[in-house]
Design an enzyme around this catalytic site. Structure first.
Site, mmCIF file in Angstrom:
data_model
loop_
_atom_site.group_PDB
_atom_site.id
_atom_site.type_symbol
_atom_site.label_atom_id
_atom_site.label_comp_id
_atom_site.label_asym_id
_atom_site.label_seq_id
_atom_site.Cartn_x
_atom_site.Cartn_y
_atom_site.Cartn_z
ATOM 1 N N GLY A 11 0.802 -1.253 0.044
ATOM 2 C CA GLY A 11 -0.050 0.035 0.008
ATOM 3 C C GLY A 11 0.849 1.319 0.060
ATOM 4 N N LYS A 37 -6.414 6.135 11.031
ATOM 5 C CA LYS A 37 -7.648 6.052 11.880
ATOM 6 C C LYS A 37 -7.757 6.126 13.159
ATOM 7 C CE LYS A 37 -9.582 3.326 8.014
ATOM 8 N NZ LYS A 37 -10.039 2.091 7.670
ATOM 9 N N THR A 92 -0.310 -4.046 12.753
ATOM 10 C CA THR A 92 0.807 -4.289 11.700
ATOM 11 C C THR A 92 1.994 -3.644 12.202
ATOM 12 O OG1 THR A 92 -0.791 -4.323 9.956
ATOM 13 C CG2 THR A 92 1.571 -4.231 9.351
ATOM 14 N N ASP A 124 -4.576 1.331 11.072
ATOM 15 C CA ASP A 124 -5.804 1.026 11.343
ATOM 16 C C ASP A 124 -5.799 0.651 12.793
ATOM 17 O OD1 ASP A 124 -8.634 0.259 9.620
ATOM 18 O OD2 ASP A 124 -8.094 -1.000 11.134
ATOM 19 N N GLU A 140 4.557 3.809 6.399
ATOM 20 C CA GLU A 140 3.135 3.147 6.159
ATOM 21 C C GLU A 140 1.971 3.786 5.538
ATOM 22 O OE1 GLU A 140 1.686 0.388 5.956
ATOM 23 O OE2 GLU A 140 1.377 -0.584 7.992
ATOM 24 N N ASP A 141 1.130 3.172 4.716
ATOM 25 C CA ASP A 141 0.014 3.992 4.053
ATOM 26 C C ASP A 141 -1.035 3.990 4.882
ATOM 27 O OD1 ASP A 141 -0.682 1.339 4.651
ATOM 28 O OD2 ASP A 141 -1.581 0.631 2.533
ATOM 29 N N ASP A 189 -5.538 -0.484 -1.771
ATOM 30 C CA ASP A 189 -6.566 -1.172 -2.579
ATOM 31 C C ASP A 189 -7.631 -1.826 -2.024
ATOM 32 O OD1 ASP A 189 -5.219 -3.044 -0.668
ATOM 33 O OD2 ASP A 189 -5.656 -4.775 -1.996
ATOM 34 N N GLY A 192 -3.533 -0.766 14.358
ATOM 35 C CA GLY A 192 -2.061 -0.442 14.771
ATOM 36 C C GLY A 192 -1.167 -1.795 14.745
HETATM 37 P P1 5GP Z 1 -3.807 -2.630 10.800
HETATM 38 O O1 5GP Z 1 -2.765 -3.621 11.296
HETATM 39 O O2 5GP Z 1 -3.119 -1.451 11.418
HETATM 40 O O3 5GP Z 1 -4.954 -2.950 11.322
HETATM 41 O O4 5GP Z 1 -3.835 -2.305 9.217
HETATM 42 C C1 5GP Z 1 -2.760 -1.847 8.428
HETATM 43 C C2 5GP Z 1 -2.777 -2.048 7.071
HETATM 44 O O5 5GP Z 1 -4.293 -2.707 6.955
HETATM 45 C C3 5GP Z 1 -2.753 -1.198 6.092
HETATM 46 O O6 5GP Z 1 -1.076 -1.287 5.923
HETATM 47 C C4 5GP Z 1 -3.486 -1.388 4.935
HETATM 48 O O7 5GP Z 1 -2.808 -2.173 3.830
HETATM 49 C C5 5GP Z 1 -4.823 -2.139 5.430
HETATM 50 N N1 5GP Z 1 -5.840 -0.896 5.843
HETATM 51 C C6 5GP Z 1 -6.224 -0.409 6.851
HETATM 52 N N2 5GP Z 1 -7.268 0.223 6.875
HETATM 53 C C7 5GP Z 1 -7.454 0.158 5.451
HETATM 54 C C8 5GP Z 1 -8.468 1.069 4.630
HETATM 55 O O8 5GP Z 1 -9.051 1.760 4.936
HETATM 56 N N3 5GP Z 1 -8.335 0.649 3.025
HETATM 57 C C9 5GP Z 1 -7.358 -0.070 2.634
HETATM 58 N N4 5GP Z 1 -7.132 -0.322 1.249
HETATM 59 N N5 5GP Z 1 -6.335 -0.866 3.482
HETATM 60 C C10 5GP Z 1 -6.486 -0.575 4.780
#
Ligand code: 5GP
Length: 180
Positions: free
Chosen positions: A51, A137, A113, A109, A105-106, A165, A111
């Site tokens: 991403g 977020k 990851t 969400d 990081e893109d 994506d 956190g």
């Molecule tokens: P986390 O581990 O913080 O929940 O998720 C991080 C990863 O989930 C991001 O690097 C991304 O690839 C994916 N992600 C989280 N939220 C979104 C979203 O709203 N849209 C997309 N396309 N990917 C998301």
């Protein structure tokens, strides 16, 4: 050229939420902060694939430090929901011991990851680790993270475009879109 306000990707529709121009303005602001904070240092940027590839490309071109970039690939998402399980797909192949590291990081969400990545990276004894994310977020965060650089905070809605994506598609839009 006039951009489409509503697009369809696979079975879902999305509406424009942040323009490319607004994203780039925030990226420049964050790059300026990094240039100032890291003056005299040679950081290594670790971009999290897939991403962040467009964000990393735009960010790096605003960085005026002598720096390196490398890529890691982790995934915790299936469709539009975080699975909570993180699979390490491509590991670290650069020596970061004693180096200042900036994770690119893109979107943060839950956190999870980044938290998992921090754990792994700390085992390599870098000089420091900072987090730089395009999007955050805040209402979804499940872990306590110190996010030093953030371009934009967004509500808890699924977004797509500018590298992000939906089931592999939609990464190639210039603007950021939100699910409707
Ligand atoms: P986390 O581990 O913080 O929940 O998720 C991080 C990863 O989930 C991001 O690097 C991304 O690839 C994916 N992600 C989280 N939220 C979104 C979203 O709203 N849209 C997309 N396309 N990917 C998301």
């Amino acid at each position: 050229m006039q951009r489409k306000r509503i697009i369809k990707v696979k079975d879902k529709s999305f509406t424009i939420s942040i323009s490319e121009r607004a994203l780039k303005r925030q990226i420049k602001r964050v790059a300026d902060e990094i240039n100032r904070d890291y003056e005299g240092k040679n950081p290594i940027f670790l971009a999290v694939l897939n991403g962040s590839f467009i964000f990393a490309a735009d960010l790096l071109r605003e960085i005026n430090l002598a720096c390196e970039i490398s890529f890691v690939k982790l995934s915790s998402y299936e469709g539009v929901n975080s699975t909570g399980t993180i699979h390490e797909l491509i590991g670290l192949n650069t020596n970061i011991t004693g180096r200042p590291v900036i994770i690119v990081e893109d979107i943060v969400d839950t956190g999870l990851t980044i938290a998992r990545m921090l754990e792994t990276l700390k085992g390599h004894n870098p000089e420091s680790i900072d987090i730089c994310t395009l999007l955050l977020k805040p209402s979804k965060l499940q872990v306590n993270l110190n996010i030093r650089y953030c371009c934009r905070q967004i509500p808890d809605d699924f977004v797509l475009g500018y590298g992000l994506d939906y089931d592999g598609f939609g990464r190639n839009t210039k603007d950021l879109y939100t699910i409707i």
